[in-house]
Design a protein around this motif. Structure first.
Motif, mmCIF file in Angstrom:
data_model
loop_
_atom_site.group_PDB
_atom_site.id
_atom_site.type_symbol
_atom_site.label_atom_id
_atom_site.label_comp_id
_atom_site.label_asym_id
_atom_site.label_seq_id
_atom_site.Cartn_x
_atom_site.Cartn_y
_atom_site.Cartn_z
ATOM 1 N N LEU A 66 5.782 7.560 -7.466
ATOM 2 C CA LEU A 66 4.676 8.025 -8.888
ATOM 3 C C LEU A 66 4.904 6.760 -9.601
ATOM 4 O O LEU A 66 4.434 6.176 -10.277
ATOM 5 N N ASN A 67 6.076 6.069 -9.968
ATOM 6 C CA ASN A 67 6.999 5.073 -10.700
ATOM 7 C C ASN A 67 5.804 4.265 -10.104
ATOM 8 O O ASN A 67 5.355 3.509 -11.719
ATOM 9 N N GLU A 97 12.971 6.444 -4.116
ATOM 10 C CA GLU A 97 14.059 7.112 -3.839
ATOM 11 C C GLU A 97 14.311 6.997 -1.534
ATOM 12 O O GLU A 97 12.824 6.710 -1.672
ATOM 13 N N VAL A 137 3.157 3.593 -9.304
ATOM 14 C CA VAL A 137 1.512 4.471 -9.736
ATOM 15 C C VAL A 137 0.969 4.012 -11.510
ATOM 16 O O VAL A 137 0.321 3.862 -11.946
ATOM 17 N N ILE A 138 3.063 4.543 -12.038
ATOM 18 C CA ILE A 138 2.299 5.176 -13.519
ATOM 19 C C ILE A 138 2.747 3.582 -14.557
ATOM 20 O O ILE A 138 2.003 3.166 -14.841
ATOM 21 N N PHE A 161 2.217 3.121 -3.659
ATOM 22 C CA PHE A 161 1.501 3.860 -3.972
ATOM 23 C C PHE A 161 1.609 5.473 -3.633
ATOM 24 O O PHE A 161 1.361 6.429 -4.460
ATOM 25 N N ASN A 162 2.475 5.896 -2.781
ATOM 26 C CA ASN A 162 3.014 7.212 -2.720
ATOM 27 C C ASN A 162 4.054 7.460 -4.000
ATOM 28 O O ASN A 162 4.563 8.232 -3.816
ATOM 29 N N LEU A 218 1.116 0.751 -12.825
ATOM 30 C CA LEU A 218 0.369 0.225 -12.726
ATOM 31 C C LEU A 218 -0.761 0.695 -13.826
ATOM 32 O O LEU A 218 -1.222 -0.121 -14.220
ATOM 33 N N PHE A 223 7.327 -1.461 -19.858
ATOM 34 C CA PHE A 223 6.883 -0.551 -19.288
ATOM 35 C C PHE A 223 6.307 -0.203 -17.966
ATOM 36 O O PHE A 223 6.990 0.210 -17.280
ATOM 37 N N MET A 241 9.085 0.305 -14.143
ATOM 38 C CA MET A 241 7.903 1.195 -13.273
ATOM 39 C C MET A 241 8.047 0.921 -11.956
ATOM 40 O O MET A 241 8.613 1.195 -11.525
ATOM 41 N N TYR A 263 0.727 -1.186 0.545
ATOM 42 C CA TYR A 263 -0.577 0.233 0.225
ATOM 43 C C TYR A 263 0.807 1.363 -0.074
ATOM 44 O O TYR A 263 0.732 1.796 -0.663
#
Lengths: 553, 60
Positions: free
Chosen positions: B8-9, B58, B11-12, B5-6, B14, B48, B52, B2
């Motif tokens: 961004l890579n 980081e 989320v992209i 989900f913070n 997914l 892709f 991701m 969970y």
């Protein structure tokens, strides 16, 4: 063009993700700085892609494909002359002042460097411009969906604006920036199959060169004479008008893009943001200029069997704006058609969200906090920022309807924007590199530049536009007229600023530390890894850009 | 999971995996005339997306 269930599913998934990003970011928003300026916490790869994506609105995508079809490969000048050099300049020489001054916005930098009235002039004109840009973007989206998908104009406006409002209201600038990165990948990956398939159909680059007249496939060769190239421009007008005045005026001073670099984690990342962004920018013609060239090639007699043509406009000529949507309709089957339409939606929404987030930062910090309600709690400004987000979206909707009612308002607004933006770079150039520049000089320089732009436009005519004072001089293309207007306004601003500055009292050196080049301590050029050094990266990019210009000369 | 989900890579990734599944399923069950372009694009999107997701966020 008819969509299937798979196409609608792709669109719905996209909407769900952009709203989902808003909800994820919402938990991190604790202060007005979090909401309006992301508290300088965003990693480099995100700021860089958001930097380029903020400029990748639909007008850019549709417009560049259209220009590719109309003017041919000369359209790459908007990238290889009109972007990369300015982006490197911003990263290497200007970001240290924007970021180092701790200003939260470009108008705030003007306040620190000059005075309140210069900030006020820039903040108000910028706020008005962004909200109108956002509205025009919304109008163009609804119009496009009405034409190609027969969707209801009103529903398109309210749904698109509603979605942008949800995710910008929830997560502020961070949410907009995160979605811009998603939108960047969607636009690039969603349109890449189109380029590959259509290029294959057109017989590759070699056949494009064989089919088209040479003026359309050489970027520089025919620019020695304005009469012999499709843009009707001499290379000197292009280099000064686009390559210097307009390009540097936009990339180095427009808060919409500069804001993406100002939210980086540290100075080095802020400097590298526009430079890293310049790499995809340099390659972007593959996605947005090449399809235009392919489209016009596919209409040549030898390739008529492919069955593609650019739709006709009402006047019987080619409707170049429809080049990209018609290519998508021609080549994409159901499923991928949804991806193509979603990529277009993404570019519209990205442009709109970028404008709204820049608007709410400038309005809250530079207008509301500076002129109306000072010294309130941070929570107060957070609420105001959120309220301004809603107001910005609603104003965009109003603008979209005004644009619908008055056909020429888009041209008029773009014109006003060019009057305001054209001279701005002269103010920054003098302000950052000549410590003698004064607040009065900057203010009156801006006023003189804007008046000079309006006068030049009023005295010149191009393609039936301008000449509202008297048609004193005729220019062959509207683009050429725009370059000349921008150049004259820049020169007027530059010399007025110098003259007024010399006649007025400058600020003391102590007050200008960190704001002016000669009074700022220079950081030694890092001898560490090459990819951490903005100067090394910038030089590499400039060499690559020069190489591209030579290859496609 | 969970917490990712913070990132961004993630989320992209997914997002592109979801879209790739729509394209691939549409290719298998649909009768699109140019089905191959859906298939190839779906596979590229899938790779892709996975790439991701595999990139680590980081460290703070």
């Amino acid at each position: 063009m008819k969509l299937s269930i798979a196409d609608y599913l792709v669109i719905l998934v996209y909407f769900a993700f952009v709203i989902g990003v808003g909800f994820i970011i919402k938990k991190k928003i604790k202060s007005s700085n979090d909401f309006l300026s992301s508290n300088r916490s965003i990693p480099l790869w995100i700021t860089s892609l958001a930097f380029i994506s903020a400029n990748l609105g639909a007008q850019e995508v549709l417009g560049m494909v259209a220009s590719g079809a109309k003017y041919g490969i000369m359209t790459v000048h908007f990238y290889w002359v009109g972007a990369i050099f300015a982006m490197v300049f911003l990263g290497v020489l200007m970001m240290p002042f924007y970021y180092g001054s701790r200003a939260r916005s470009v108008p705030e930098y003007l306040k620190l460097r000059f005075d309140e009235k210069t900030r006020g002039l820039n903040a108000i004109s910028f706020a008005v411009m962004t909200v109108f840009s956002s509205g025009i973007s919304l109008y163009a989206l609804a119009k496009l969906l009405e034409v190609i998908l027969k969707w209801d104009f009103d529903i398109s406006i309210w749904v698109a604006a509603g979605i942008v409002m949800i995710y910008t209201f929830l997560g502020g600038l961070t949410s907009a920036v995160y979605n811009e990165v998603l939108q960047f990948f969607l636009i690039v990956l969603g349109l890449s199959p189109l380029v590959i398939v259509a290029l294959h159909d057109a017989g590759g680059w070699a056949n494009i060169k064989a089919q088209l007249q040479p003026e359309l496939t050489h970027a520089w060769k025919y620019m020695g004479n304005a009469e012999s190239n499709p843009m009707g421009l001499h290379f000197m007008s292009l280099i000064f008008g686009l390559g210097f005045v307009m390009s540097f005026g936009y990339w180095c001073t427009d808060f919409l893009v500069v804001q993406r670099a100002m939210i980086a984690k540290n100075m080095n990342a802020a400097q590298r943001t526009p430079i890293v962004a310049a790499l995809p920018k340099m390659l972007m013609p593959l996605i947005v200029v090449l399809p235009g060239l392919i489209a016009i090639t596919l209409m040549r007699p030898a390739l008529q069997s492919k069955g593609y043509s650019i739709p006709l406009a009402q006047d019987g000529g080619l409707d170049y704006t429809m080049t990209l949507p018609s290519l998508i309709a021609h080549y994409y089957p159901s499923g991928l058609l949804g991806v193509g339409i979603t990529a277009l939606l993404a570019s519209f929404m990205s442009g709109m969200a970028g404008n709204v987030t820049a608007f709410n930062s400038v309005f809250t910090f530079d207008i509301y906090q500076s002129y109306f309600v000072k010294n309130k709690s941070d929570r107060h400004y957070l609420y105001i920022g959120k309220a301004v987000t809603i107001a910005g979206i609603l104003l965009s909707i109003v603008t979209a309807y005004i644009a619908k009612g008055f056909n020429n308002i888009n041209d008029f607004l773009q014109l006003v924007f060019s009057f305001v933006n054209g001279p701005l770079f002269a103010t920054f150039l003098l302000g950052m590199f000549w410590k003698r520049t004064t607040g009065h000089g900057a203010f009156w320089g801006l006023v003189a530049g804007t008046v000079a732009a309006a006068l030049t436009h009023g005295l010149t005519v191009a393609e039936g536009k301008g000449g509202w004072i008297t048609g004193l001089y005729e220019i062959r293309s509207g683009m050429g007229q725009a370059f000349i207007v921008a150049s004259i306004s820049w020169v007027a601003n530059f010399f007025t600023t110098i003259l007024v500055s010399l006649a007025t009292k400058p600020k003391a050196d102590e007050e200008l530390k960190g704001l002016v080049y000669s009074l700022t301590k220079k950081e030694p050029i890092s001898k560490g890894k090459w990819y951490l050094n903005p100067v090394t990266l910038g030089i590499m990019l400039l060499l690559a850009t020069i190489a591209f210009n030579i290859i496609f000369f | 999971m969970y917490k990712r989900f913070n990132e961004l890579n993630f989320v992209i990734g997914l997002f592109f995996i979801t879209v790739s599944l729509i394209l691939l399923l549409n290719n298998f069950f649909g009768s699109a005339l140019r089905g191959k372009i859906n298939l190839y694009t779906g596979v590229v999107f899938l790779f892709f997306g996975i790439l991701m997701i595999l990139i680590k966020g980081e460290k703070k």
